[in-house]
Design an enzyme around this catalytic site. Structure first.
Site, short mmCIF file in Angstrom:
data_model
loop_
_atom_site.label_atom_id
_atom_site.label_comp_id
_atom_site.label_asym_id
_atom_site.label_seq_id
_atom_site.Cartn_x
_atom_site.Cartn_y
_atom_site.Cartn_z
N ASP A 349 35.88 -5.05 5.82
CA ASP A 349 37.00 -5.39 6.70
C ASP A 349 37.62 -6.70 6.23
O ASP A 349 36.91 -7.66 5.88
CB ASP A 349 36.51 -5.53 8.14
CG ASP A 349 37.66 -5.69 9.12
OD1 ASP A 349 38.24 -4.67 9.50
OD2 ASP A 349 37.97 -6.85 9.49
N ASP A 392 42.85 -2.44 8.48
CA ASP A 392 42.41 -3.22 7.33
C ASP A 392 40.94 -2.99 7.01
O ASP A 392 40.27 -3.86 6.46
CB ASP A 392 42.66 -4.72 7.59
CG ASP A 392 41.97 -5.19 8.86
OD1 ASP A 392 41.58 -4.34 9.69
OD2 ASP A 392 41.81 -6.42 9.03
#
Length: 494
Positions: A349, A392
């Site tokens: 992440d 993301d």
């Protein structure tokens, strides 16, 4: 003609011959005017009929084909019995009867046995005729009959043997050609179900090696992305592949390239350009059919590979994230479903992704995602094991990583740092085991990722086998984290 069919023809014709001899022996003693041997003639006729029945009923298919030669020996034995027990050699038509009988027997040997057998069997026939001529008193058989019968029988028998050998060879060739076409058809049908270019190359190599009777087949396939897959089926030994065949697109328009060292290169052409090549040892006795088969192989296999690649391309597009080039959410779900015990799941992440968008614009944020996707794809053995799960966040499946999962995650993290990116990433991992589903393993990796975030980001954390206790340690469950947008909601707070 198969051996079983040849044996069937041999035994059926022999049974018919014995039945004919038996019928003649039983029906014509009075017409021949025998003075002695009438009872013997009847017994020999009955024996010939019995021999016909036995020949018809015996399980010849369980015996080698040359066992049928015993039937020719039995036919000579019948004639010897007639010579020894009846007046047949002393009758007026004896020469004609003996000559016709022996020529038929030798011709049958030529019809049903390999070449040269009839020639050798003519000696046996000559011995029987010589017995009737020289041993039987008052025989009417002439020496001229002996001199005419034996060469005639030998020529007729051997001639038929050569004709039948050519016929059997032609039939075997037709059967092999039919088998080759069937193999090619089946291989092309199965090609569409190949799981990868390597599987497709293995299929083509196997069928090429078999239909061209080559000890090996080396297959080169050029994929849409420019990757070259090469597989060798069979034993190639020390033979080298010409460099041009590693790049089929550079080959000329001829689908067949005959190499000076006795090898044949078959260029596989798609709709617009070559998509591969197959290298085999040039077949012995190459004929027009072999060349046509190679041309057909080149055209059909090339078209099949072209279609296979188009299907794969469409499938990849349906599972590909347009921004990063990695797998998309659908592909990520398939990766989770494909987890096996010992596989490692790595969740990556981007840290402070919202700040990157706010400070540098969304174009810069997209650039970070593209760079991270490229980094992950380059760092793993198979780029298909990387997918953007959402926002993301990416997942990476490390196949059979086992105890090396921690080192693998650390290498991904260090590699990203070496790129001097705009922002850092945090990583959470979990090792899949048989007791968990893919979604449960993902939850454990989520918890580990949250721990990495909570500990300051730019680090990796490793999930435990008990996701519940880990989540209690940080005060939240994975579901609560997702509902708050901390992990995979697509928010940019990283």
């Amino acid at each position: 003609m198969t051996q079983s069919m040849a044996t069937l023809v041999a035994t059926r014709t022999a049974a018919l011959f014995f039945a004919s001899v038996g019928a003649v022996c039983l029906a014509t003693p009075a017409y021949l005017g025998f003075a002695i041997g009438l009872r013997a003639l009847v017994w020999i006729g009955a024996g010939a009929l019995a021999l016909a029945v036995v020949t018809r009923l015996l399980p010849w298919h369980r015996l080698p084909h040359n066992a049928t030669l015993v039937l020719a020996v039995a036919a000579l034995a019948l004639l010897l019995a007639l010579s020894a027990t009846t007046d047949l050699p002393r009758t007026e038509p004896a020469s004609a009867i003996y000559s016709a009988y022996l020529i038929v027997v030798v011709a049958w040997v030529g019809l049903t046995q390999p070449k040269s057998t009839a020639l050798a069997f003519t000696v046996c026939a000559g011995a029987v005729l010589g017995h009737a001529l020289l041993v039987v008193p008052d025989s009417t058989i002439s020496l001229m009959s002996l001199l005419v019968t034996l060469p005639t029988g030998a020529l007729l028998g051997e001639g038929m043997a050569w004709v039948m050998a050519d016929l059997r060879s032609a039939l075997r060739l037709d059967e092999r050609r039919a088998t080759d076409l069937e193999l090619l058809t089946l291989a092309l049908e199965r090609l569409s179900s190949a799981g990868s270019a390597a599987d497709a190359a293995e299929m083509l190599g196997d069928v090429a090696r078999r239909i061209f009777a080559s000890p090996y087949a080396r297959v080169t396939i050029v994929e849409d992305e420019g990757r070259v897959t090469v597989r060798t089926v069979g034993e190639m030994g020390d033979e080298l592949l010409p460099p041009a065949l590693d790049e089929p697109a550079g080959a000329d328009d001829d689908a067949l390239v005959e190499l000076a060292d006795g090898r044949l290169a078959i260029v596989l052409r798609g709709a617009t350009q070559p998509v591969g090549a197959v290298l085999v040892r040039r077949p012995d006795g190459e004929d027009a059919f072999t060349r046509n088969l190679a041309q057909l192989f080149a055209a059909q296999a090339g078209t099949a590979i072209d279609q296979y690649q188009r299907i794969r391309s469409l499938d990849r597009a349906a599972h590909r994230d347009e921004l990063t080039g990695t797998g998309n959410r659908r592909h990520a779900s398939q990766l989770l479903d494909s987890l096996r015990p010992g596989d490692g799941l790595i969740v990556v992440d981007v840290d402070h992704f919202k700040d990157v968008n706010d400070r540098f614009g969304h174009g810069a944020g997209d650039g970070v995602l593209r760079e991270l996707g490229a980094h992950l794809s380059a760092a793993v053995h198979d780029a298909d094991n990387v997918a953007r799960y959402g926002g993301d966040e990416f997942i990476v499946v490390a196949r059979d990583v086992g105890d090396d999962l921690e080192a693998t995650a650390a290498a991904l993290l260090d590699g990203w740092r070496d790129r001097a990116p705009r922002t850092t990433v945090s990583i959470g991992t979990a090792l899949h085991d048989a007791a968990c589903s893919g979604s449960e393993t993902l939850e454990r990796a989520d918890v580990a990722l949250y721990r990495a975030k909570a500990a300051g980001r730019d680090r990796a954390a490793f999930g435990t086998s008990d996701s519940g206790s880990a989540s209690l340690a940080v005060g939240q469950s994975p579901a609560e984290l997702r509902s708050q947008g901390d992990l995979r909601s697509g928010s940019d707070d990283g």
